[in-house]
Design an enzyme around this catalytic site. Sequence first.
Site, PDB file in Angstrom:
ATOM      1  N   ASN A 151       0.086 165.666  37.405  1.00 46.57           N
ATOM      2  CA  ASN A 151       0.671 166.593  38.385  1.00 46.57           C
ATOM      3  C   ASN A 151       1.032 165.955  39.725  1.00 46.57           C
ATOM      4  O   ASN A 151       2.014 166.338  40.347  1.00 46.57           O
ATOM      5  CB  ASN A 151      -0.240 167.812  38.577  1.00 46.57           C
ATOM      6  N   ASP A 176      -1.169 159.214  32.905  1.00 43.68           N
ATOM      7  CA  ASP A 176      -0.849 160.220  31.898  1.00 43.68           C
ATOM      8  C   ASP A 176       0.464 159.815  31.230  1.00 43.68           C
ATOM      9  O   ASP A 176       1.368 159.285  31.887  1.00 43.68           O
ATOM     10  CB  ASP A 176      -0.708 161.589  32.570  1.00 43.68           C
ATOM     11  N   GLU A 247     -12.678 164.430  40.463  1.00 45.40           N
ATOM     12  CA  GLU A 247     -11.837 165.354  41.236  1.00 45.40           C
ATOM     13  C   GLU A 247     -11.272 166.347  40.230  1.00 45.40           C
ATOM     14  O   GLU A 247     -10.372 166.015  39.465  1.00 45.40           O
ATOM     15  CB  GLU A 247     -10.695 164.586  41.921  1.00 45.40           C
ATOM     16  N   CYS A 281      -4.176 171.069  42.209  1.00 43.49           N
ATOM     17  CA  CYS A 281      -5.595 171.449  42.155  1.00 43.49           C
ATOM     18  C   CYS A 281      -6.011 172.327  43.334  1.00 43.49           C
ATOM     19  O   CYS A 281      -6.871 173.185  43.201  1.00 43.49           O
ATOM     20  CB  CYS A 281      -6.457 170.207  42.090  1.00 43.49           C
TER      21      CYS A 281
END
Length: 504
Positions: A151, A176, A247, A281
């Site tokens: 993200n 990722d 995190e 987040c």
Amino acid sequence: MSETSIQALVAHLPANPDTVPVMNPANGKKIYDLPQMSVAQVESAIAAARVAQRDWAKTPVAERSKLLVELHALLLEDETKLLDLLQLETGKSRAHAFEETAGAIASASYYARIAPKYLSRRKTKPGVPVLTRTYVDQVPVGVVGIITPWNYPLALTMLDVLPALIAGNAVIQKADNQTALTVLFARHLAIEAGIPAELWTVVVGDGETVGNAITDNVDYVAFTGSTATGRKVAERAARRLIGCSLELGGKNPLIVLEGANIKRAAEIAIAGAFGSAGQLCVSIERVYVPNRIKDEFLAEIAKRTESLTVGRSNDFSMDIGSLTGYNQLQRMMGFIDDAVSTGATVVAGGKQLTETGPYFYSPTVITNVNQNARMYRQEVFGPVVDVEGYEDLDDAIKMANDTDYGLNASVVGPEREAIKVAEKLNAGSVNINEGFRATFASMETPMGGFKSSGQGRRNGPGGLLRFTEAKAIGVARGAIKLPSRAKDYNRMAPLMRMMLKRLK
Ligand code: NAD
């Protein structure tokens, strides 16, 4: 980015026949095929990093800092390429990509500046003054494993990789699959700045396979991702007694106070909820407003949400971009359908925008989400915000804290009162009259979560020191020796008592 430039970046990875297609979320078209790495390849990358790290640890901190100053300049120079890549892989709007890039650039100069201060040998107060002297060195842990989600691939890379490197470590980073190009380009710039290539290796592949290979072989692991995966990483790291920072997710509340300006509160709520299409987040997912103004607030936030521009563009004309893929879209629509079927009402948005692109979804405001709905407690991670009413402030604080998460929170209203409320919220950051950016943008301010939102902090001096071991050095000196036999205390005990009294 041209096909040649993409291939040049991918050339840094082993040319394995096993590949996965990586899609552009904004149009659903394939960008390229990304080779997947095996456990043996990850292990051999870690072994090579271990060798390279020995020399790097001997390089003076001031020299390492100069390389980050150079990197800072290169990041600024290549800002447009970074923005293009971020948009290509994540589908986020230019404005949200810009916010991310700004954070990444700031991190290079921040760590260049603070590293000499925090990594140099420091004198500590000895237990037995005159007779002993003590120092602390912050030594690198060795090889740091960094596991990064899709993200915020650029910011989360820089905020973790740069402090790990400047502290004298080598880094093995798992990007990722969806956002490996952004990470590979950031690494390419670091090498151009003079950071030895073997010190920062990017690996890609199946999350569990590659993730486990990292946690099983490095000396510290910095993980960013979901709470479910974070728990697995923590358990594995604990077995080897290596340190880890986690995190993780959030279910972040925003409380609107009685004295708040309603228009301003609505604007702060949408900026806090829809950044990177809510796939952040620290995004606001729940808003609590006094019952007395709930209808007025709902009308205001609905009007503002409907006016947001949603679409693809390489300039600042679109407020919101695409979700980052099929799974994200399906997951988010599942949450909304479930909430509606258990009694919630959509007051703005709630539509898939297929004509704009395969994974675009209109920013959505929902209300009357009850405890049976999955989104009441679970993190949605999409462009949807739930607005609920409260009768008195204590109830609002109770509802805000009624979550397993504790990453971020926000309070909107008169500053003094808002700060008092902030003190009662159980979250790693609380933003006043802002959703998340006041704390998120500050390199000096620790970022991390209470409860199931994580462990440890990135940013600030702690974000650097987590990648080091404190090594104490004590020196006994002078003509008077420390006691070695019991009878020596006849002489030493009165002296030591005197010193202990002075500590009062
Ligand atoms: P995820 O946990 O599925 O994946 C995160 C990373 O871990 C990916 O690189 C993935 O490949 C890897 N991974 C998967 N299985 C693994 C395993 N068993 N061992 C080690 N690594 C493994 O998370 P996601 O869905 O990609 O990311 C979204 C989540 O990340 C959200 O919950 C969000 O709140 C959280 N997040 C937190 C922060 C923060 O700073 N607190 C920042 C960004 C995202």
